[in-house]
Design an enzyme around this catalytic site. Structure first.
Site, PDB file in Angstrom:
ATOM      1  N   GLU A  19     -10.926  11.461 -72.297  1.00  0.00           N
ATOM      2  CA  GLU A  19     -12.300  11.602 -72.804  1.00  0.00           C
ATOM      3  C   GLU A  19     -13.128  10.541 -72.086  1.00  0.00           C
ATOM      4  OE1 GLU A  19     -14.905  11.462 -76.946  1.00  0.00           O
ATOM      5  OE2 GLU A  19     -12.735  11.633 -77.083  1.00  0.00           O
ATOM      6  N   GLN A  24       1.820  -2.799 -77.043  1.00  0.00           N
ATOM      7  CA  GLN A  24       2.998  -2.751 -77.906  1.00  0.00           C
ATOM      8  C   GLN A  24       3.059  -1.468 -78.736  1.00  0.00           C
ATOM      9  OE1 GLN A  24       3.576  -6.488 -80.011  1.00  0.00           O
ATOM     10  NE2 GLN A  24       2.916  -7.673 -78.232  1.00  0.00           N
ATOM     11  N   HIS A  39      -8.324   4.404 -76.396  1.00  0.00           N
ATOM     12  CA  HIS A  39      -9.077   5.640 -76.184  1.00  0.00           C
ATOM     13  C   HIS A  39     -10.537   5.257 -76.047  1.00  0.00           C
ATOM     14  CE1 HIS A  39     -10.331   9.906 -77.391  1.00  0.00           C
ATOM     15  NE2 HIS A  39      -9.543  10.052 -76.339  1.00  0.00           N
ATOM     16  N   GLU A  72     -16.803   9.600 -74.819  1.00  0.00           N
ATOM     17  CA  GLU A  72     -17.015  10.283 -73.549  1.00  0.00           C
ATOM     18  C   GLU A  72     -17.939   9.472 -72.633  1.00  0.00           C
ATOM     19  OE1 GLU A  72     -20.140  12.042 -76.348  1.00  0.00           O
ATOM     20  OE2 GLU A  72     -18.081  11.300 -76.457  1.00  0.00           O
ATOM     21  N   HIS A  89       1.404  -4.742 -82.172  1.00  0.00           N
ATOM     22  CA  HIS A  89       1.750  -3.456 -82.777  1.00  0.00           C
ATOM     23  C   HIS A  89       0.583  -2.846 -83.553  1.00  0.00           C
ATOM     24  CE1 HIS A  89       5.686  -4.984 -81.779  1.00  0.00           C
ATOM     25  NE2 HIS A  89       5.557  -5.962 -82.649  1.00  0.00           N
ATOM     26  N   HIS A 108     -10.934   0.999 -78.951  1.00  0.00           N
ATOM     27  CA  HIS A 108     -11.690   2.227 -78.697  1.00  0.00           C
ATOM     28  C   HIS A 108     -12.943   1.877 -77.900  1.00  0.00           C
ATOM     29  CE1 HIS A 108     -13.381   6.181 -79.127  1.00  0.00           C
ATOM     30  NE2 HIS A 108     -12.253   6.580 -79.719  1.00  0.00           N
ATOM     31  N   ASN A 161       7.287  -9.880 -72.897  1.00  0.00           N
ATOM     32  CA  ASN A 161       6.994  -8.504 -72.502  1.00  0.00           C
ATOM     33  C   ASN A 161       7.069  -8.274 -71.003  1.00  0.00           C
ATOM     34  OD1 ASN A 161       6.047  -6.561 -74.853  1.00  0.00           O
ATOM     35  ND2 ASN A 161       5.440  -8.650 -75.399  1.00  0.00           N
TER      36      ASN A 161
END
Length: 205
Positions: free
Chosen positions: A53, A66, A72, A75, A107, A112, A192
């Site tokens: 998107e 994690q 996300h 648009e 976690h 966004h 990590n």
């Protein structure tokens, strides 16, 4: 799962993720569309990095995504034109989400876009970042919400805080030598990056 995005009226180009060969994406994670992953990144089980998107999504070297993290974005294209309000800029380039080097997303974090997280930041478990910039070296303690603000370098957000005004963001405490989580991110990064290295060795045998 690593796959391209699909064609839509808000995303007119099919893009494959760009993943450095030193980065490990667990088979139970999803990396989709115009996603750029740098070196030595660990993308853990059930993480979703979805550039189908808003795009592109960028994650810098030595960072980690994690278990259960979602990245996300809103648009970034409409009728073939960029949606400027949903883009952030870093070093002359525009992104839906930009995550710098040596950033830990613990976690179940949600980032966004539009969002920018600078180098050496730690975002604690179950925190939410939206329409915000998080400065370098910041710590977002667990279960915090950061929306529509810019957090200066070297600040921390106490656990469970909701930061929705710039005044609240400007009033956040600075990280001092006696702050208990001051150096925690260094250990998280070490763990990590070593995991990514070891899993890649196993994968390539």
């Amino acid at each position: 799962m690593i796959e391209p995005n699909v064609l839509t009226d808000f995303n007119a180009i099919v893009s494959e993720p760009s993943i450095d060969p030193t980065t490990y994406v667990h088979p139970l994670a999803s990396v989709i569309g115009k996603v750029i992953l740098g070196k030595h990144i660990m993308v853990s089980p059930m993480a979703s990095v979805r550039g189908d998107e808003g795009q592109p999504l960028f994650i810098g070297d030595d960072s980690n995504v994690q278990d259960g993290v979602v990245i996300h974005a809103l648009e970034t294209e409409a009728d073939g034109n960029p949606v400027e309000k949903n883009l952030v800029e870093k070093e002359g380039q525009r992104y839906a989400v930009y995550i710098g080097q040596r950033v830990s997303l613990a976690h179940q974090v949600q980032v966004h876009g539009p969002a920018l997280i600078e180098h050496d930041a730690f975002v604690g478990m179950k925190s939410f970042i939206f329409k915000s910039t998080v400065g370098s070296g910041c710590v977002i303690e667990p279960c915090s919400v950061v929306m529509g603000v810019t957090i200066a370098d070297g600040r921390y957000v106490p656990a469970g805080s909701v930061i929705k005004s710039q005044d609240d963001a400007d009033s956040l405490p600075s990280i001092t030598d006696d702050y208990p989580m001051k150096d925690m991110n260094k250990g998280v990064i070490h763990v990590n990056t070593r995991l990514a290295e070891a899993y890649m060795k196993k994968k390539n045998r």
